[in-house]
Design a protein around this motif. Structure first.
Motif, short mmCIF file in Angstrom:
data_model
loop_
_atom_site.label_atom_id
_atom_site.label_comp_id
_atom_site.label_asym_id
_atom_site.label_seq_id
_atom_site.Cartn_x
_atom_site.Cartn_y
_atom_site.Cartn_z
N ILE A 1 1.06 -1.27 0.00
CA ILE A 1 -0.13 -0.06 -0.16
C ILE A 1 0.82 1.24 0.03
O ILE A 1 0.50 2.20 -0.88
N VAL A 2 1.87 1.10 0.83
CA VAL A 2 2.77 2.36 0.88
C VAL A 2 3.39 2.55 -0.44
O VAL A 2 3.61 3.84 -0.87
N ARG A 3 3.82 1.37 -1.23
CA ARG A 3 4.50 1.77 -2.55
C ARG A 3 3.52 2.31 -3.50
O ARG A 3 3.84 3.24 -4.21
N GLU A 4 2.27 1.90 -3.35
CA GLU A 4 1.32 2.33 -4.35
C GLU A 4 1.22 4.06 -4.01
O GLU A 4 1.21 4.71 -4.94
N VAL A 5 0.96 4.45 -2.87
CA VAL A 5 0.76 5.83 -2.57
C VAL A 5 2.16 6.66 -2.74
O VAL A 5 1.84 7.64 -3.42
N HIS A 6 3.29 6.05 -2.69
CA HIS A 6 4.43 6.76 -2.99
C HIS A 6 4.44 7.00 -4.55
O HIS A 6 5.13 8.17 -4.87
N PRO B 1 13.51 8.92 -2.96
CA PRO B 1 13.31 7.48 -2.09
C PRO B 1 12.09 7.59 -1.38
O PRO B 1 11.44 8.45 -1.12
N GLN B 2 11.99 6.26 -0.80
CA GLN B 2 10.81 5.91 0.08
C GLN B 2 10.86 6.86 1.28
O GLN B 2 11.62 7.27 1.65
N PRO B 3 9.39 7.23 1.75
CA PRO B 3 9.41 8.02 2.82
C PRO B 3 9.45 7.25 4.00
O PRO B 3 9.61 6.33 4.26
#
Length: 486
Positions: A390-395, A408-410
């Motif tokens: 889910i985080v990857r989708e939002v990022h 980079p990732q948050p």
């Protein structure tokens, strides 16, 4: 077993508001016996405020519109000095064709807006003036002449307004599907304007004329202006916690209602599973503020008709994702309330609140906090993903809209997946409510007070709690009068 006057099941904002109002308006508060039973280990229901590492964020509702009832409640429980308000001039944005476009909030802004084409603006203007085709057609007949949100706004304001303004708003408020939501239920005030004046503009003018004069403002309640959004210095949880503190030991946590039964003397026995074992209480009135699916199970043995109507409410899955990025990762300055995204733009996220822009002092220096919502009625697959996915989708979505290339990732503050998030006011909503009202006539003293009736916003919940307190108070008074006359 002590006989309660009122048992309130659920210590969300609806149940707590009702308990507060019932207690405050009682002729003799000390003699009024109230119990608020909450299955969780905390009060507040969907209100979820968290603090960690210098960040403060919300994982449910993020703010409130300062309605008179909510403001009065906040002052009554001692939170007047804790109130904070976001700048009402903060712009809202819609992501359309790879650009953030400001939402036009005034007629001049609508004329200048690049969000709508010139033909789209003309279509909206003529529709607002009342040049609207009647609601008709075979599809509408099959819906018992009840329009969906999509049908209503397309008919009144055109395809562009529907797709680029209404649809993202529906996603942001209900996480809903405009082709399923009932216009009269989800946009009741707007639908009534159209019925009253034939067009939205005429209806708005007539509604303003017919609106009753407001009572003089309470000088103890801070004045607010249209468009302001509020919270508290320590987050929204301050309100339910303050009400619960006022109610004291009338609030019981980790009390899970397992059975409700009616007695021959028109009272109700409630059986709870608690940390101290099974507990039973008897009450003259019972208010269920639980979600529709929970209430349906509780009422199935007592009133199958009501239970059936409650089971028809749907609650889509929505994930709340709270992340933080350094200022250097974000394109430009984030000044605004946030952005919504119409479907069909290649973006899965429903919308993002620019949390660090909305309320100051909730984010450490040098950081932006963003609260995104993903899933809803048009994306049921979100419930099949784990938190990292889910985080990857939002990022990925934020990278396209707000971030510089190759960020980079948050820093991930929270991923809260609400498996059953917001009740949907879909077609047939009023029929379901009528079925519930009919069935409840056979259960005198039982009341339902939850966000599947009368609005999902915090202000709606407080108003509903106050209204429910009046109903319960009148019932108790009438029962007392009947007892005295025997």
């Amino acid at each position: 077993m002590e006989l309660l006057d009122t048992l309130i099941v659920g210590a969300g904002i609806s149940g707590l508001s009702l308990a507060h109002a019932l207690h405050k308006e009682a002729t003799n508060p000390s003699s009024l016996k109230i119990l608020v039973a909450e299955s969780q280990g905390r009060v507040g229901g969907n209100i979820t405020t968290v603090t960690a590492g210098g960040f403060l964020w919300e994982e449910g509702p993020n703010s409130f519109s300062p309605t008179p009832e909510l403001m009065k409640l906040a002052v009554d429980v001692g939170l007047k000095q804790e109130l904070i308000f976001a700048d009402r001039k903060l712009p809202r944005f819609v992501y359309w064709q790879k650009k953030l476009q400001p939402v036009p909030m005034t007629p001049p802004a609508m004329i200048q807006s690049q969000l709508l084409s010139f033909p789209g603006k003309l279509r909206a203007l003529f529709g607002a003036l009342g040049f609207v085709a009647p609601a008709m057609g075979a599809g509408l007949s099959q819906q018992r002449d009840e329009e969906t949100v999509s049908q209503f706004f397309r008919r009144h304001l055109g395809q562009e307004v529907m797709q680029r303004l209404v649809e993202p708003f529906v996603s942001g408020v209900y996480a809903g599907d405009p082709q399923q939501l009932s216009a009269a239920a989800a946009f009741g005030r707007v639908a009534k304007m159209a019925d009253l004046g034939g067009g939205l503009m005429a209806g708005a003018l007539l509604s303003a004329r017919k609106r009753p004069k407001q009572m003089p403002a309470d000088p103890n309640v801070p004045k607010t202006r249209p468009g302001e959004l509020g919270s508290f210095k320590q987050g929204l949880k301050a309100l339910p916690e303050a009400i619960a503190a006022e109610l004291g030991d009338r609030v019981k946590l980790n009390w899970h209602l397992t059975r409700l039964q009616r007695t021959q003397r028109e009272t109700y026995i409630a059986v709870f599973s608690t940390p101290d074992g099974q507990q039973e209480v008897e009450a003259r009135t019972v208010v269920l503020t639980t979600p529709a699916y929970v209430t349906a199970d509780l009422l199935q043995p007592l009133q199958p008709e009501v239970s059936s109507a409650l089971q028809a409410f749907t609650y889509p899955t929505v994930a709340c994702v709270v992340v933080a990025y350094p200022h250097s990762d974000v394109k430009g300055k984030l000044v605004g309330f946030g952005n919504l995204i119409p479907r069909g733009q290649g973006i899965r996220t429903l919308g993002t609140i620019w949390t660090s822009s909305l309320f100051a002092d909730r984010t450490p220096a040098g950081w932006h906090t963003l609260t995104s919502f993903i899933g809803g009625a048009t994306d049921s697959e979100i419930g099949n993903l784990d938190s990292e996915e889910i985080v990857r989708e939002v990022h990925r979505d934020l990278s396209r809209i707000l971030l510089k290339p190759d960020v980079p990732q948050p820093k991930v503050l929270a991923v809260n997946v609400w498996k059953r998030a917001i009740p949907q006011y879909n077609l047939g909503h009023f029929d379901r409510l009528q079925q519930i009202d009919r069935g409840l006539k056979s259960l005198p003293g039982v009341y339902l007070c939850s966000n599947y009736v009368g609005g999902v916003a915090l202000g709606d919940c407080v108003r509903r709690g106050f209204d429910g307190a009046r109903e319960v108070g009148e019932y108790l008074q009438n029962k007392q009068s009947d007892t005295r006359s025997i």
